[in-house]
Enzyme design. Structure first.
Site, PDB file in Angstrom:
ATOM      1  N   LYS A  54     126.722   6.246  22.017  1.00 12.06           N
ATOM      2  CA  LYS A  54     125.635   5.382  22.516  1.00 12.06           C
ATOM      3  C   LYS A  54     125.940   5.032  23.972  1.00 12.06           C
ATOM      4  O   LYS A  54     126.455   3.958  24.288  1.00 12.06           O
ATOM      5  CB  LYS A  54     125.504   4.125  21.645  1.00 12.06           C
ATOM      6  CG  LYS A  54     124.168   3.401  21.817  1.00 12.06           C
ATOM      7  CD  LYS A  54     123.982   2.348  20.738  1.00 12.06           C
ATOM      8  CE  LYS A  54     122.704   1.547  20.927  1.00 12.06           C
ATOM      9  NZ  LYS A  54     121.487   2.378  20.747  1.00 12.06           N
ATOM     10  N   GLU A  74     115.726  13.418  17.050  1.00 12.19           N
ATOM     11  CA  GLU A  74     115.479  11.976  17.146  1.00 12.19           C
ATOM     12  C   GLU A  74     114.036  11.696  17.533  1.00 12.19           C
ATOM     13  O   GLU A  74     113.326  12.558  18.064  1.00 12.19           O
ATOM     14  CB  GLU A  74     116.441  11.321  18.143  1.00 12.19           C
ATOM     15  CG  GLU A  74     117.884  11.350  17.679  1.00 12.19           C
ATOM     16  CD  GLU A  74     118.707  10.211  18.248  1.00 12.19           C
ATOM     17  OE1 GLU A  74     118.211   9.459  19.097  1.00 12.19           O
ATOM     18  OE2 GLU A  74     119.879  10.078  17.843  1.00 12.19           O
ATOM     19  N   ARG A  88     131.137   1.895  15.795  1.00 10.82           N
ATOM     20  CA  ARG A  88     130.402   2.897  16.561  1.00 10.82           C
ATOM     21  C   ARG A  88     130.719   2.776  18.045  1.00 10.82           C
ATOM     22  O   ARG A  88     130.843   3.785  18.745  1.00 10.82           O
ATOM     23  CB  ARG A  88     128.900   2.778  16.312  1.00 10.82           C
ATOM     24  CG  ARG A  88     128.095   3.909  16.925  1.00 10.82           C
ATOM     25  CD  ARG A  88     126.645   3.895  16.458  1.00 10.82           C
ATOM     26  NE  ARG A  88     125.920   2.716  16.934  1.00 10.82           N
ATOM     27  CZ  ARG A  88     124.639   2.488  16.672  1.00 10.82           C
ATOM     28  NH1 ARG A  88     123.937   3.343  15.949  1.00 10.82           N
ATOM     29  NH2 ARG A  88     124.037   1.398  17.135  1.00 10.82           N
TER      30      ARG A  88
END
Length: 340
Positions: A184, A220, A82
């Site tokens: 992220k 989210e 990721r």
């Protein structure tokens, strides 16, 4: 080895300096060998791209002490992959998966005296990050980079641990369509600080972010992913290109299907249709699973299973995932990495 004198049961999710961090520098097109250091500070140029243009990414994962005293990491290779995707999105060099996992193991081993014991409810949290540094003033990728990992023992992310909490929908957006929502990166979190503060002041644990294009679909839950359990026992989680792909969420998708025999779906979760869910939760590395008691939307609080008790399906999901992480339940091949 002397174990640090810590009241493990009273730990929150707070920073604590431990003995060693791992650091590696990228210069002239390659990463150096990397090393463990005792410092918890970095010296970088005042013109570093990480400071001015947000060229940085980070990860979060945990190490767990098992009943027989071993230490294990949970799916660290997925964090590494990721991070590579995040790096590709904001033009930073990849840090190799194998080196990432090895660095995590080194950091945990070097700080073993801070490793919480089995049964304490505490874990060792690791924070890998990669930042653009070096002298730079134009809006362009940095000339140099730093990859670093530090760690600390932590308790529950939300006070009370596995206790339902309420959330409120936000008029603010976490990410833009075709933006960096799936990466992220720090900017996503900086933008969430104010909506979070508003939610807390209104008496909620955090806010629910809706899709930025239409504000009709759940995306989210604060810094975590959303899931719901339908009345016919399907595990459902939102699907969107602007949602961070949570390793915990995808682990729960697998557990729901392969361990609990549930149907699973990644699809739109319309905020006006939340009564289709009998249970709901927020999931992520820090919180693991936080049961959602209710969601407030347009002045109306919709309560799921209960505001005080955890739903039975959510509890099974949590117990199975928790069991795999701590070595009490056999996990799928490759999910657990031993720290020798």
């Amino acid at each position: 080895m002397q174990i640090e004198n810590i009241d493990w049961g009273k730990l929150g999710f707070s920073y604590m300096k431990t003995d060693f961090s791992y650091i590696s520098y990228y210069k002239d097109g390659q990463w150096d060998e990397g090393k463990l250091i005792e410092e918890n500070t970095l010296t970088i140029s005042q013109s570093a791209a990480a400071l001015h243009y947000g060229q940085q990414t980070f990860e979060g994962l945990k190490a767990y002490r098992t009943k027989n005293g071993e230490i294990q990491l949970f799916r660290p290779d997925e964090n590494a992959k990721r991070m590579i995707k995040s790096c590709n999105r904001i033009m930073m060099p990849e840090f190799p998966v194998e080196r990432f996992v090895d660095a995590c193991k080194k950091v945990v081993k070097a700080n073993e005296r801070f490793m919480p014991p089995y049964g304490s409810g505490a874990t060792m949290y690791l924070r890998p990050f990669l930042i653009g540094v070096g002298d730079n003033i134009g809006v362009k990728p940095a000339p140099e980079y730093i990859f670093c990992i530090f760690c600390m023992p932590v308790g529950p992310y939300f006070k009370g641990g596995m206790t339902p909490v309420n959330f409120i929908t936000s008029e603010y957006d976490r990410a833009a369509p075709y933006g960096t929502g799936a990466a992220k990166v720090g900017g996503n979190y900086a933008g969430s600080l104010y909506p979070h503060e508003l939610a807390v002041k209104a008496g909620f644990a955090d806010c629910i972010y809706l899709d930025p294009a239409t504000h009709t679909k759940i995306e989210e839950v604060g810094a975590a992913n959303f899931f719901g359990i339908t009345k016919d026992d399907k595990f459902v989680t939102p699907k969107s290109p602007s949602i961070l792909p949570s390793i915990t969420k995808y682990s729960l998708l697998h557990i729901a299907k392969e361990y609990l025999g549930m149907e699973v779906e990644e699809r739109d979760c319309l905020i006006d249709n939340i009564d289709e869910f009998k249970e709901a939760g927020a999931c992520g590395t820090a919180a693991v699973i936080t049961p959602i008691g209710g969601i407030s939307h347009n002045g109306r609080l919709h309560v799921f299973h209960s505001e005080t008790e955890v739903g039975p399906v959510t509890k099974k999901l949590y117990d199975t995932l928790y069991g795999i992480q701590f070595g009490d339940v056999e996990g799928p091949e490759g999910w657990v990495v031993k720290v020798d």
